[in-house]
Design an enzyme around this catalytic site. Sequence first.
Site, PDB file in Angstrom:
ATOM      1  N   ASP A   1      44.944  27.662  54.049  1.00 16.90           N
ATOM      2  CA  ASP A   1      44.284  27.279  52.603  1.00 16.90           C
ATOM      3  C   ASP A   1      43.215  27.291  52.598  1.00 16.90           C
ATOM      4  OD1 ASP A   1      43.302  26.614  49.495  1.00 16.90           O
ATOM      5  OD2 ASP A   1      45.754  26.808  49.169  1.00 16.90           O
TER       6      ASP A   1
ATOM      7  N   SER B   1      32.176  41.183  41.411  1.00 18.28           N
ATOM      8  CA  SER B   1      32.735  42.158  40.182  1.00 18.28           C
ATOM      9  C   SER B   1      32.388  42.341  39.683  1.00 18.28           C
ATOM     10  CB  SER B   1      34.012  41.616  40.019  1.00 18.28           C
ATOM     11  OG  SER B   1      34.741  42.169  38.719  1.00 18.28           O
TER      12      SER B   1
ATOM     13  N   TYR C   1      39.514  34.760  35.486  1.00 17.16           N
ATOM     14  CA  TYR C   1      38.985  34.582  36.552  1.00 17.16           C
ATOM     15  C   TYR C   1      37.280  35.273  36.582  1.00 17.16           C
ATOM     16  CZ  TYR C   1      38.183  38.458  39.120  1.00 17.16           C
ATOM     17  OH  TYR C   1      38.244  39.370  40.643  1.00 17.16           O
TER      18      TYR C   1
ATOM     19  N   LYS D   1      34.228  34.440  39.232  1.00 18.77           N
ATOM     20  CA  LYS D   1      32.991  35.196  39.929  1.00 18.77           C
ATOM     21  C   LYS D   1      31.633  34.974  39.491  1.00 18.77           C
ATOM     22  CE  LYS D   1      36.275  37.156  42.222  1.00 18.77           C
ATOM     23  NZ  LYS D   1      35.974  37.247  43.825  1.00 18.77           N
TER      24      LYS D   1
ATOM     25  N   PHE E   1      33.222  47.422  41.457  1.00 19.29           N
ATOM     26  CA  PHE E   1      33.497  48.335  40.454  1.00 19.29           C
ATOM     27  C   PHE E   1      35.857  48.774  41.230  1.00 19.29           C
ATOM     28  CE2 PHE E   1      30.079  48.974  37.616  1.00 19.29           C
ATOM     29  CZ  PHE E   1      29.257  48.713  38.370  1.00 19.29           C
ATOM     30  N   ASN E   2      35.531  49.867  40.598  1.00 17.22           N
ATOM     31  CA  ASN E   2      37.365  49.679  40.305  1.00 17.22           C
ATOM     32  C   ASN E   2      38.102  49.780  41.505  1.00 17.22           C
ATOM     33  OD1 ASN E   2      36.659  49.503  37.659  1.00 17.22           O
ATOM     34  ND2 ASN E   2      38.981  49.458  37.148  1.00 17.22           N
TER      35      ASN E   2
HETATM   36  P1  NAD Z   1      44.224  40.082  47.152  1.00 22.22           P
HETATM   37  O1  NAD Z   1      45.167  39.285  46.842  1.00 22.22           O
HETATM   38  O2  NAD Z   1      45.111  41.456  47.831  1.00 22.22           O
HETATM   39  O3  NAD Z   1      43.751  39.850  48.565  1.00 22.22           O
HETATM   40  C1  NAD Z   1      43.303  37.895  48.170  1.00 22.22           C
HETATM   41  C2  NAD Z   1      43.412  37.786  49.187  1.00 22.22           C
HETATM   42  O4  NAD Z   1      43.420  35.910  49.118  1.00 22.22           O
HETATM   43  C3  NAD Z   1      45.487  37.012  49.380  1.00 22.22           C
HETATM   44  O5  NAD Z   1      46.037  37.483  50.385  1.00 22.22           O
HETATM   45  C4  NAD Z   1      44.939  35.780  48.816  1.00 22.22           C
HETATM   46  O6  NAD Z   1      46.814  35.632  49.238  1.00 22.22           O
HETATM   47  C5  NAD Z   1      44.490  35.165  49.294  1.00 22.22           C
HETATM   48  N1  NAD Z   1      43.880  34.031  49.301  1.00 22.22           N
HETATM   49  C6  NAD Z   1      43.878  33.556  47.760  1.00 22.22           C
HETATM   50  N2  NAD Z   1      43.500  31.955  47.293  1.00 22.22           N
HETATM   51  C7  NAD Z   1      43.553  31.832  49.163  1.00 22.22           C
HETATM   52  C8  NAD Z   1      43.544  30.431  49.147  1.00 22.22           C
HETATM   53  N3  NAD Z   1      43.201  29.540  48.648  1.00 22.22           N
HETATM   54  N4  NAD Z   1      43.323  30.504  50.548  1.00 22.22           N
HETATM   55  C9  NAD Z   1      43.219  31.654  52.139  1.00 22.22           C
HETATM   56  N5  NAD Z   1      43.463  32.237  51.492  1.00 22.22           N
HETATM   57  C10 NAD Z   1      44.185  32.455  50.031  1.00 22.22           C
HETATM   58  O7  NAD Z   1      43.251  40.518  45.756  1.00 22.22           O
HETATM   59  P2  NAD Z   1      42.297  41.462  46.647  1.00 22.22           P
HETATM   60  O8  NAD Z   1      42.137  42.480  45.863  1.00 22.22           O
HETATM   61  O9  NAD Z   1      42.035  42.422  48.165  1.00 22.22           O
HETATM   62  O10 NAD Z   1      40.055  40.969  46.659  1.00 22.22           O
HETATM   63  C11 NAD Z   1      39.672  40.614  47.449  1.00 22.22           C
HETATM   64  C12 NAD Z   1      38.771  40.024  46.395  1.00 22.22           C
HETATM   65  O11 NAD Z   1      37.655  41.141  45.813  1.00 22.22           O
HETATM   66  C13 NAD Z   1      39.129  39.096  45.315  1.00 22.22           C
HETATM   67  O12 NAD Z   1      38.112  38.194  45.790  1.00 22.22           O
HETATM   68  C14 NAD Z   1      39.004  40.083  44.344  1.00 22.22           C
HETATM   69  O13 NAD Z   1      38.471  38.666  43.290  1.00 22.22           O
HETATM   70  C15 NAD Z   1      37.473  40.464  44.725  1.00 22.22           C
HETATM   71  N6  NAD Z   1      37.426  41.676  44.069  1.00 22.22           N
HETATM   72  C16 NAD Z   1      38.870  42.619  43.183  1.00 22.22           C
HETATM   73  C17 NAD Z   1      38.542  43.106  42.794  1.00 22.22           C
HETATM   74  C18 NAD Z   1      40.026  44.320  42.465  1.00 22.22           C
HETATM   75  O14 NAD Z   1      40.593  45.057  41.523  1.00 22.22           O
HETATM   76  N7  NAD Z   1      40.876  44.588  43.573  1.00 22.22           N
HETATM   77  C19 NAD Z   1      37.610  43.549  41.596  1.00 22.22           C
HETATM   78  C20 NAD Z   1      36.062  42.691  42.349  1.00 22.22           C
HETATM   79  C21 NAD Z   1      36.921  41.952  43.075  1.00 22.22           C
HETATM   80  C1  WQD Z   2      41.247  50.242  34.484  1.00 24.14           C
HETATM   81  C2  WQD Z   2      41.016  51.961  33.049  1.00 24.14           C
HETATM   82  C3  WQD Z   2      42.122  50.664  30.558  1.00 24.14           C
HETATM   83  C4  WQD Z   2      46.046  49.756  32.437  1.00 24.14           C
HETATM   84  C5  WQD Z   2      40.259  45.256  36.532  1.00 24.14           C
HETATM   85  C6  WQD Z   2      39.107  43.560  35.895  1.00 24.14           C
HETATM   86  C7  WQD Z   2      38.130  43.897  36.781  1.00 24.14           C
HETATM   87  C8  WQD Z   2      38.813  44.614  37.778  1.00 24.14           C
HETATM   88  C9  WQD Z   2      38.760  45.119  38.097  1.00 24.14           C
HETATM   89  C10 WQD Z   2      38.701  42.314  39.782  1.00 24.14           C
HETATM   90  C11 WQD Z   2      40.910  50.485  30.851  1.00 24.14           C
HETATM   91  C12 WQD Z   2      43.037  50.786  31.308  1.00 24.14           C
HETATM   92  C13 WQD Z   2      45.059  49.902  32.317  1.00 24.14           C
HETATM   93  C14 WQD Z   2      47.258  50.297  31.769  1.00 24.14           C
HETATM   94  C15 WQD Z   2      45.602  51.395  30.769  1.00 24.14           C
HETATM   95  N1  WQD Z   2      39.241  43.328  38.966  1.00 24.14           N
HETATM   96  N2  WQD Z   2      44.527  50.914  31.671  1.00 24.14           N
HETATM   97  N3  WQD Z   2      46.683  51.516  31.416  1.00 24.14           N
HETATM   98  O1  WQD Z   2      40.168  46.380  33.252  1.00 24.14           O
HETATM   99  O2  WQD Z   2      38.460  48.262  34.112  1.00 24.14           O
HETATM  100  O3  WQD Z   2      39.133  45.771  35.594  1.00 24.14           O
HETATM  101  O4  WQD Z   2      40.126  45.485  37.616  1.00 24.14           O
HETATM  102  O5  WQD Z   2      37.650  42.027  39.964  1.00 24.14           O
HETATM  103  O6  WQD Z   2      37.323  42.177  37.226  1.00 24.14           O
HETATM  104  O7  WQD Z   2      39.040  43.729  34.501  1.00 24.14           O
HETATM  105  O8  WQD Z   2      40.845  48.040  35.529  1.00 24.14           O
HETATM  106  O9  WQD Z   2      42.639  49.125  36.543  1.00 24.14           O
HETATM  107  O10 WQD Z   2      43.168  47.319  35.030  1.00 24.14           O
HETATM  108  O11 WQD Z   2      41.914  49.527  33.623  1.00 24.14           O
HETATM  109  O12 WQD Z   2      45.064  52.620  29.756  1.00 24.14           O
HETATM  110  O13 WQD Z   2      48.523  50.379  32.284  1.00 24.14           O
HETATM  111  O14 WQD Z   2      42.241  51.472  32.722  1.00 24.14           O
HETATM  112  O15 WQD Z   2      42.494  50.425  29.588  1.00 24.14           O
HETATM  113  O16 WQD Z   2      39.799  51.806  30.781  1.00 24.14           O
HETATM  114  P1  WQD Z   2      39.202  47.565  34.099  1.00 24.14           P
HETATM  115  P2  WQD Z   2      42.555  48.289  35.226  1.00 24.14           P
END
Ligand code: NAD
Ligand code: WQD
Length: 344
Positions: A58, A124, A149, A153, A184-185
């Site tokens: 951790d 993000s 969340y 960030k 982005f997404n």
């Molecule tokens: P994920 O949950 O699959 O990966 C995050 C990993 O971090 C996991 O394996 C989890 O076990 C580990 N983790 C969490 N807390 C921890 C801790 N205290 N110590 C050690 N390990 C820890 O998520 P992801 O989608 O791969 O996202 C990776 C990063 O990108 C995250 O920081 C997330 O916020 C960021 N991010 C993700 C998205 C998205 O949509 N997936 C979008 C923007 C930013």
């Molecule tokens: C995408 C679109 C919803 C689910 C989130 C976080 C963002 C980033 C990426 C981490 C939107 C629509 C969704 C459903 C739907 N993560 N939707 N039905 O909200 O753009 O971004 O993930 O940093 O911080 O906020 O992504 O995939 O949830 O939604 O209609 O069951 O799909 O309204 O228009 P979002 P999302």
Amino acid sequence: MKILVTGGAGYIGSHTVIELQAAGHDVVVVDNLVNSSEIALKRVEKITGKEIPFYKVDIRDRESIDRVVHQFKFGCCIHFAGLKAVGESVFLPWEYYNNNITGTLVLLDVLKKNSCKNIIFSSSATVYGNPAVVPITEECPKGECTNPYGQTKSMLEQVMMDMQKADVVSSDPNPWNIVLLRYFNPIGAHKSGTIGENPNGVPNNLMPYITQVAVGKLERLGIFGCDYDTPDGTGVRDYIHVVDLARGHVKSLKAIEEKCGVEIFNLGTGVGYSVLDVVKAFEEENGVKVPYVIKERRAGDIAECYSDPSKAYEKLGWKAEYGIVEMCRDSWKWQKNNPNGFEE
Ligand code: NAD
Ligand code: WQD
């Protein structure tokens, strides 16, 4: 370069490990597995044919993380570890601030003490809030984050920028180099179909929801609102293939090597797709139906969010190569082959 990947067993981390190894880097993963499985790393090893040193640690556990950082002389840390569920963070703010903020503060301190002052951070597009204009450039001001969340960030970006600034002001001979990547997404999966996104419980995000409907685990997709000011009334987002995103991290090492100070990059495709566009593309590419029903708008959602990713191309030579067809194909391949995620 020898690279510490925190959160490397997770969705984006595991895909990035593959691309880092393919580019010849030495990778060490730490992850506490709170939202991932070690099986993902075993599958990555199968894909790359290379072993991945893994420590179940951790990042808030200073002694353990210090032991790893001290043992290897890392050239850079790519920091994914964190909790990421927007909705959950509203109900568990302390847990999110503690995990993401405390964890990152401990990590930064340990890195600094061990003279590894190079970091690439998973930020993000959420830090932009509700953007005044699209496409969003890195120059656009940060906006209001409506959930803990997103706050983590935004705050962590600020912490890192301030630490770097302090080094400049004090003429530190070994200043921080910090790359803030605003994703982005991310959707899609590795083309092998053996690793991918594996959310706990009912998915919050669009693509995992669609794939679980398609595989029969959920009955139908709820589309959150059809009266936005967008071409078809549903929300528009910049979906990016996770492999493109992973490669963006490899390319970001260039900025670190050039001693960038602080650089911020959007990682997106620059193209916006509506929810209905994604559903249609998924059905057409994969030949499966995704029944849906229109629901109320989801609290906190915005109409449109897509990037101007040109800075990453100009400065890093990175741009997304895959489109919505590949994203839909690979998301489905992963889900179809692994209806229960990493359970074996
Ligand atoms: P994920 O949950 O699959 O990966 C995050 C990993 O971090 C996991 O394996 C989890 O076990 C580990 N983790 C969490 N807390 C921890 C801790 N205290 N110590 C050690 N390990 C820890 O998520 P992801 O989608 O791969 O996202 C990776 C990063 O990108 C995250 O920081 C997330 O916020 C960021 N991010 C993700 C998205 C998205 O949509 N997936 C979008 C923007 C930013
Ligand atoms: C995408 C679109 C919803 C689910 C989130 C976080 C963002 C980033 C990426 C981490 C939107 C629509 C969704 C459903 C739907 N993560 N939707 N039905 O909200 O753009 O971004 O993930 O940093 O911080 O906020 O992504 O995939 O949830 O939604 O209609 O069951 O799909 O309204 O228009 P979002 P999302």
